[in-house]
Design an enzyme around this catalytic site. Structure first.
Site, mmCIF file in Angstrom:
data_model
loop_
_atom_site.group_PDB
_atom_site.id
_atom_site.type_symbol
_atom_site.label_atom_id
_atom_site.label_comp_id
_atom_site.label_asym_id
_atom_site.label_seq_id
_atom_site.Cartn_x
_atom_site.Cartn_y
_atom_site.Cartn_z
ATOM 1 N N SER A 85 0.793 -1.181 -0.041
ATOM 2 C CA SER A 85 0.167 -0.046 -0.018
ATOM 3 C C SER A 85 0.595 1.394 -0.087
ATOM 4 O O SER A 85 0.251 2.340 0.110
ATOM 5 C CB SER A 85 -0.752 -0.023 1.382
ATOM 6 O OG SER A 85 -0.059 0.042 2.450
ATOM 7 N N THR A 224 -1.767 2.643 2.844
ATOM 8 C CA THR A 224 -1.307 3.781 3.153
ATOM 9 C C THR A 224 -0.768 3.790 4.668
ATOM 10 O O THR A 224 -1.030 3.077 5.494
ATOM 11 C CB THR A 224 -2.376 4.814 3.506
ATOM 12 O OG1 THR A 224 -3.044 4.998 2.135
ATOM 13 C CG2 THR A 224 -2.075 6.553 3.861
ATOM 14 N N THR A 242 1.667 6.916 0.415
ATOM 15 C CA THR A 242 0.938 5.833 -0.006
ATOM 16 C C THR A 242 0.974 5.586 -1.579
ATOM 17 O O THR A 242 1.385 6.305 -1.995
ATOM 18 C CB THR A 242 -0.620 6.306 0.216
ATOM 19 O OG1 THR A 242 -1.540 5.128 -0.131
ATOM 20 C CG2 THR A 242 -1.262 7.314 -0.586
ATOM 21 N N ARG A 252 -5.208 9.547 -10.691
ATOM 22 C CA ARG A 252 -6.056 9.619 -9.453
ATOM 23 C C ARG A 252 -5.016 10.009 -8.430
ATOM 24 O O ARG A 252 -4.224 9.425 -8.164
ATOM 25 C CB ARG A 252 -6.635 8.287 -9.297
ATOM 26 C CG ARG A 252 -7.689 8.405 -7.885
ATOM 27 C CD ARG A 252 -6.953 7.670 -6.631
ATOM 28 N NE ARG A 252 -7.885 7.784 -5.737
ATOM 29 C CZ ARG A 252 -7.476 7.373 -4.495
ATOM 30 N NH1 ARG A 252 -6.173 7.049 -4.276
ATOM 31 N NH2 ARG A 252 -8.231 7.211 -3.448
ATOM 32 N N THR A 275 -6.060 7.012 6.782
ATOM 33 C CA THR A 275 -5.748 5.826 5.765
ATOM 34 C C THR A 275 -7.067 5.314 5.626
ATOM 35 O O THR A 275 -7.984 5.586 6.257
ATOM 36 C CB THR A 275 -5.161 4.713 6.436
ATOM 37 O OG1 THR A 275 -5.877 4.069 7.629
ATOM 38 C CG2 THR A 275 -3.662 5.054 6.867
ATOM 39 N N GLY A 276 -7.461 4.767 4.378
ATOM 40 C CA GLY A 276 -8.540 4.152 3.837
ATOM 41 C C GLY A 276 -9.175 4.986 2.715
ATOM 42 O O GLY A 276 -8.466 5.704 1.901
HETATM 43 N N1 GLY Z 1 -6.066 7.181 1.630
HETATM 44 C C1 GLY Z 1 -5.125 6.809 0.696
HETATM 45 C C2 GLY Z 1 -5.888 6.867 -0.696
HETATM 46 O O1 GLY Z 1 -7.055 6.934 -0.933
HETATM 47 O O2 GLY Z 1 -5.129 7.032 -1.600
#
Ligand code: GLY
Length: 376
Positions: A85, A224, A242, A252, A275-276
């Site tokens: 990640s 992340t 991340t 993105r 994170t998430g």
């Molecule tokens: N929280 C990391 C992402 O959505 O890229």
């Protein structure tokens, strides 16, 4: 008013102490009060940051500034090919290219630096710091960020490990609606088995990719690392880094490199990070909200829970809800305040965060809004 007195007034109000007290204190007592309110060193991180908080605390103990320490901590994870990640070994975008996001924030100077959609550089957090220190900007993206990194001596390298490429390939084979590749399958059951992923029926390839992605446990889709720390001078800094959403649309950018969304610090109040699912933070500015909730006097844990509630309240799209109307994704928050108190919360249960409280490292269970649904 002297700057020390101003600083104390700000600090006193952020900690809930009466400003009237400060008005009657002589200078040396103001200094003493500031020392008393400043916490000892504390470092927190997401659960993949046990090594990071350990490294950061070692550095703080040997005199490092909190920012230098937390960046050195997350560099361990950026360098680790096994963490899919973050950094080297991170899962790539839908074209199989690893694109990294990171931001840093330095409490004492209230500066920040960030890079987004950065390719071929293993340690985006280090580049983010150079953006902060060697430009008058805050965020560089894509090709410009890469050229900037190379100009500052960062080496280009292929970040896609064989293991990450294999995982991406399995995703292509099971999730793509635009090709005819087939994953390995079990001849007896007809089910397709891909590592830990299990796509129960071939039909899954025909549905909307977002729905198909729901068949994969969401913890695999975003990772992340966030790390925040208070150093020996009571200064607070933080970093988030991340590889972003796995198999994302190229270009993105998630919340991690966006100050206020994926991280935030106010040196008088505290720091927060996440994170998430980044999109949920981008539309809620969650990290700055957590710091503001703490400024209002909420504990770090309550501030993180309130950020989760805010996301749930704003989550209006049906495609982002489960059958019970709850989010079909998770977001986790980590926070510490100026006193050195820490807390964390997720939308769903089961999360932990890494804490070095100055004495020991531990993984601490985090608060949550909902019990995580059991896999059917
Ligand atoms: N929280 C990391 C992402 O959505 O890229």
């Amino acid at each position: 008013m002297t700057s020390n007195r101003r600083m104390f007034l700000r600090q006193a109000s952020s900690l809930g102490a009466g400003v009237l007290i400060a008005g009657s204190l002589p200078q040396r007592e103001i200094h003493a009060a500031i020392q008393r309110t400043a916490a000892g060193p504390v470092v927190i991180a997401s659960a993949n940051g046990v090594g990071a908080v350990t490294r950061a605390m070692e550095m703080i103990r040997s005199g490092s500034d909190a920012l230098e320490a937390v960046i050195a901590g997350v560099n361990l994870v950026e360098d680790d090919p096994k963490d899919h990640s973050v950094g080297y070994g991170g899962l790539p975008n839908e074209d199989g290219v690893v694109e990294l996001d990171s931001a840093v924030m330095h409490g004492p100077t209230h500066r920040g630096g960030a890079v987004a959609a950065l390719r071929n550089i293993k340690n985006p957090s280090k580049v983010a710091r150079v953006v902060m220190e060697r430009t008058d900007h805050v965020l560089l993206v894509g090709e410009g960020a890469l050229r900037f990194a190379k100009a500052h001596g960062f080496k280009e390298e292929d970040l896609l490990t064989d293991e990450a490429r294999e995982i991406w390939l399995r995703w292509k084979e099971t999730m793509s609606t635009q090709d005819d590749r087939l994953p390995p399958h079990n001849e007896h059951t007809g089910a397709e088995e891909v590592g830990e992923f299990r796509v129960p029926e071939r039909r899954a390839r025909e549905v909307n990719p977002q729905q198909a992605a729901g068949l994969v446990p969401f913890s695999r889709l975003t990772g992340t690392i966030h790390c925040s720390g208070i150093d020996a001078n009571g200064n607070i800094s933080c970093v988030t880094t991340t590889s972003g959403l796995a198999y994302k649309v190229p270009g993105r950018v998630g919340d991690s490199p966006i100050l206020g969304a994926g991280l935030f610090v106010d040196n008088d109040v505290g720091a927060a990070g996440s994170t998430g699912r980044g999109e949920a933070n981008l539309v809620n500015c969650s990290s700055v909200m957590i710091v503001e909730y703490m400024r209002q006097g909420k504990s770090p844990e309550q501030a993180c829970l309130d950020a989760c509630t805010r996301i749930v309240d704003h989550n209006r799209m049906r495609r982002l809800k489960d059958a019970d109307g709850r989010p079909n994704f998770d977001v986790k928050f980590y926070a510490l305040n100026k006193r050195g108190e820490t807390g964390a919360a997720g939308i769903f249960s089961g999360g932990t965060y890494a804490l070095h409280d100055g004495k020991e490292v531990k993984l601490v269970p985090m608060a949550y809004l909902y019990k995580r649904p059991t896999a059917k």
